[in-house]
Scaffold this active site. Structure first.
Site, PDB file in Angstrom:
ATOM      1  N   CYS A  45      -9.635  15.028  -2.836  1.00  0.00           N
ATOM      2  CA  CYS A  45     -11.021  15.091  -3.571  1.00  0.00           C
ATOM      3  C   CYS A  45     -11.900  15.929  -2.782  1.00  0.00           C
ATOM      4  O   CYS A  45     -13.052  16.436  -3.544  1.00  0.00           O
ATOM      5  CB  CYS A  45     -11.728  13.564  -3.593  1.00  0.00           C
ATOM      6  SG  CYS A  45     -10.550  12.314  -4.687  1.00  0.00           S
TER       7      CYS A  45
HETATM    8  C1  BEZ Z   1      -7.020  12.411  -2.414  1.00  0.00           C
HETATM    9  O1  BEZ Z   1      -8.124  12.597  -2.781  1.00  0.00           O
HETATM   10  O2  BEZ Z   1      -6.323  13.156  -1.459  1.00  0.00           O
HETATM   11  C2  BEZ Z   1      -6.019  11.366  -2.838  1.00  0.00           C
HETATM   12  C3  BEZ Z   1      -6.920  10.476  -3.487  1.00  0.00           C
HETATM   13  C4  BEZ Z   1      -6.155   9.435  -3.766  1.00  0.00           C
HETATM   14  C5  BEZ Z   1      -4.786   9.246  -3.719  1.00  0.00           C
HETATM   15  C6  BEZ Z   1      -3.948  10.186  -3.233  1.00  0.00           C
HETATM   16  C7  BEZ Z   1      -5.048  11.529  -2.882  1.00  0.00           C
END
Ligand code: BEZ
Length: 211
Positions: A45
């Protein structure tokens, strides 16, 4: 029932990192991109919001307002924005919605219970000036989206809206476009003075009209 292409995008009021907003008022008469991410302070994210911030001027050029959303609270968003700015070398200028009661996420079908009961998946909606949903994509939490592709779709949608042309597979800015089936070849020849290449009666190309 979940949202589908051509449906009216639900309006909402929201608390965001840029203050309280009404969605429709925020979009005004332009285009919108509304996208959800699973959670703040997560790696994928962080890169997605950084990439979107780095493309802010490209969205603005196309008269597109961008909004991100997660179910995390506003103070968490605000702290995380500092990290995004620091690590991605950007200045996040678009609002991030704090959808703590999940009302917006539910209205847009951003929670897929078999993926996660609590968090939004990576949903993205392009919304036209008529407030209708023009594109929907859903990615899993582990895969960051391609925001250059989102811009490419916006270019295609805006060409269709303004010139009655469609874009072929893997089309890139500057390449020939396709005359939509609703326009006859006779009309296309009048409408597209740069020329119409009729490969088949249903497969007709013309140079990109706004180039
Ligand atoms: C991420 O943004 O890295 C992420 C968020 C939730 C689950 C897996 C990755």
């Amino acid at each position: 029932m979940s949202l589908r292409l051509g449906d009216i995008a639900p309006d909402f009021n929201a608390h965001t990192t840029a203050g309280d907003i009404n969605f429709y008022e925020y979009l005004g008469t332009g285009w919108g991109v509304l996208f959800s991410h699973p959670a703040d302070y997560t790696p994928v994210c962080t890169t997605e919001l950084g990439k979107t911030a780095s493309l802010q001027h490209e969205f603005e050029k196309r008269n597109v307002k961008v909004l991100a959303l997660s179910v995390d609270p506003l103070d968490k968003h605000k702290g995380w924005v500092n990290d995004i700015n620091e690590t991605q070398k950007v200045n996040v200028g678009f609002p991030i919605i704090a959808d703590e009661d999940k009302s917006i996420a539910n209205a847009y079908g951003m929670i897929h219970p078999n993926a996660s009961e609590t968090f939004t998946v990576r949903s993205l909606f392009i919304i036209g000036p008529d407030k209708k949903v023009k594109l929907m994509i859903t990615y899993p939490a582990s895969t960051g989206r391609n925001f250059v592709e989102v811009l490419r779709v916006i270019d295609s949608l805006q060409l269709t809206a303004n010139y009655s042309v469609a874009t072929p597979a893997d089309w890139k800015e500057g390449e020939d476009v396709i005359v939509v089936p609703a326009v006859s070849t006779e009309d296309a020849i009048k409408k597209f003075p740069k020329g119409v290449n009729v490969v088949k009666p249903y497969l007709r190309y013309t140079p990109q009209p706004n180039k």
